[in-house]
Motif scaffolding. Structure first.
Motif, short mmCIF file in Angstrom:
data_model
loop_
_atom_site.label_atom_id
_atom_site.label_comp_id
_atom_site.label_asym_id
_atom_site.label_seq_id
_atom_site.Cartn_x
_atom_site.Cartn_y
_atom_site.Cartn_z
N LEU A 18 24.85 102.38 -143.65
CA LEU A 18 24.07 103.55 -143.83
C LEU A 18 22.89 102.98 -142.57
N ASP A 56 16.59 104.85 -150.60
CA ASP A 56 17.78 105.35 -151.45
C ASP A 56 17.41 105.31 -153.12
N LEU A 83 16.25 109.60 -151.21
CA LEU A 83 17.40 109.85 -150.98
C LEU A 83 18.68 109.64 -151.70
N GLY A 85 22.68 110.43 -153.75
CA GLY A 85 23.73 111.14 -153.83
C GLY A 85 24.22 111.47 -155.14
N LYS A 107 22.73 113.30 -150.40
CA LYS A 107 23.66 112.72 -149.52
C LYS A 107 24.77 113.50 -149.77
N PRO A 108 25.56 113.79 -148.70
CA PRO A 108 25.39 113.36 -147.45
C PRO A 108 24.41 114.27 -146.72
N CYS A 109 23.35 113.75 -146.03
CA CYS A 109 22.42 114.44 -145.17
C CYS A 109 22.97 114.79 -143.83
#
Length: 374
Positions: A18, A56, A83, A85, A107-109
């Protein structure tokens, strides 16, 4: 040709793929710095200024919320993104309350969404710095006013004594002028020009003595109603925002509105002086941390308490700390007029100031102001 400096963004994620993707996506617009863990991210922050961080949520050892909370403590002007998911309401609430994040990205961005978020983040950073510059200007104004007040206090202390001596000189000079005048009236050899010079000197000395005494008098500024609780909070926020209290815990407590009549600028000078003294007392004690508390207690009058757990003041010096030129600080760290000026401000507002202290345990200043009339 000189290349344009790109804005710096730190991405923290335990997925190397990522991070590589983000670097490939943004390298033309941003200087993308990456870290594989919260520990690595904090190490980067120790060595360079990072205006914007994207972290994250789920990472080994330290999650994104805990990491961004630490970023907020170490670099409060860094704009923070989380960030994830696995977004839910609880995650969002914890991220905002504990880490003061700017935005939560899901996520997903998409690349467009990420670029738009980063642009907004840098605009937020610009606004933060603009506010800090305004705050810095305000503290500079207050500090300059305090320095000016200290200089006037020094002039007042010195020139009051000087004026007394000048008046003694004037008494002798007046007698000499009278004698010259009598000699002249008697037809003795004293010319008019000499007499005129003596009389002119007499007038100038009197004017000088009056001007010096005028400098020694306190010039009261315009006063009005003000809430001392609000004034205290404003001063504490200024000192916090500019990092002056970085090494101490600076707290404020107020029991409610505390209205008095006074000049806000002068009282701000008083508070800044006392709080900075308290911070320096902790630093002088050799400890890496400490606590300074500022409390406001309205009652029959209004009490403001400034207390610290710093080095304290020896008992044999407590009676002299308000005298001009007295200081317990190392050479070059103060004029020795700060507490003298503080007392003058308190007295000018019909208040009282007292101090108690225990060496090695800390110091407590208590200032009392009268309540404003209804």
């Amino acid at each position: 040709m000189r290349s344009e400096v790109r804005p710096v963004v730190l991405f923290v994620d335990d997925e190397r793929m990522l991070l590589d993707t983000v670097q490939d996506l943004l390298f033309r617009e941003y200087d993308v710095v990456t870290a594989n863990s919260a520990k690595e991210g904090l190490a980067i922050l120790e060595h360079r200024e990072i205006p914007l961080v994207v972290s994250d949520l789920r990472m080994p050892t330290t999650d994104g919320i805990a990491f961004l909370r630490e970023v907020n403590l170490r670099a409060p002007t860094t704009v923070r993104f989380l960030l994830t998911g696995h977004a839910d309401l609880d995650t969002a609430v914890r991220a905002v309350n504990q880490s003061s994040i700017f935005r939560l990205l899901i996520k997903p961005c998409t690349p467009d969404d990420l670029r738009a978020a980063l642009r907004a983040g840098f605009e937020q950073r610009r606004l933060i710095h603009g506010d800090r510059e305004l705050l810095a200007g305000r503290v500079t104004e207050l500090s300059a006013s305090l320095i000016h007040a200290e200089r006037l206090a020094m002039i007042g202390t010195m020139t009051a004594a000087m004026s007394h001596e000048l008046n003694n000189v004037l008494a002798v000079m007046c007698a000499a002028v009278d004698e010259v005048r009598m000699l002249y009236d008697a037809g003795k050899m004293v010319d008019e020009e000499t007499v005129t010079l003596l009389e002119t000197g007499e007038r100038r000395l009197r004017q000088h003595a009056g001007g010096v005494l005028g400098l020694a008098r306190t010039n009261r500024a315009t006063s009005g109603r003000l809430d001392l609780g609000d004034t205290v909070r404003s001063v504490v926020e200024l000192l916090r925002s500019l990092g002056i209290a970085r090494r101490v815990t600076l707290g404020v407590a107020s029991d409610g509105p505390a209205w008095t009549t006074g000049n806000r600028g002068e009282i701000e000078q008083l508070l800044i002086n006392l709080v900075k003294n308290a911070i320096e007392a902790i630093e002088d004690s050799g400890r890496r941390s400490g606590t300074v508390m500022v409390e406001v207690h309205p009652g029959e009058d209004i009490e403001i308490v400034v207390r610290d757990d710093g080095s304290g003041i020896p008992p044999d010096r407590l009676d002299t700390i308000f005298e001009p030129f007295f200081t317990t600080k190392v050479a070059g760290r103060g004029t020795g007029l700060g507490l003298h000026v503080a007392r003058q401000i308190v007295l000018a507002h019909q208040g009282t100031i007292s101090v108690t202290s225990e060496p090695g345990r800390g110091t407590r200043f208590s200032i009392r102001f009268p309540l404003a009339g209804a």
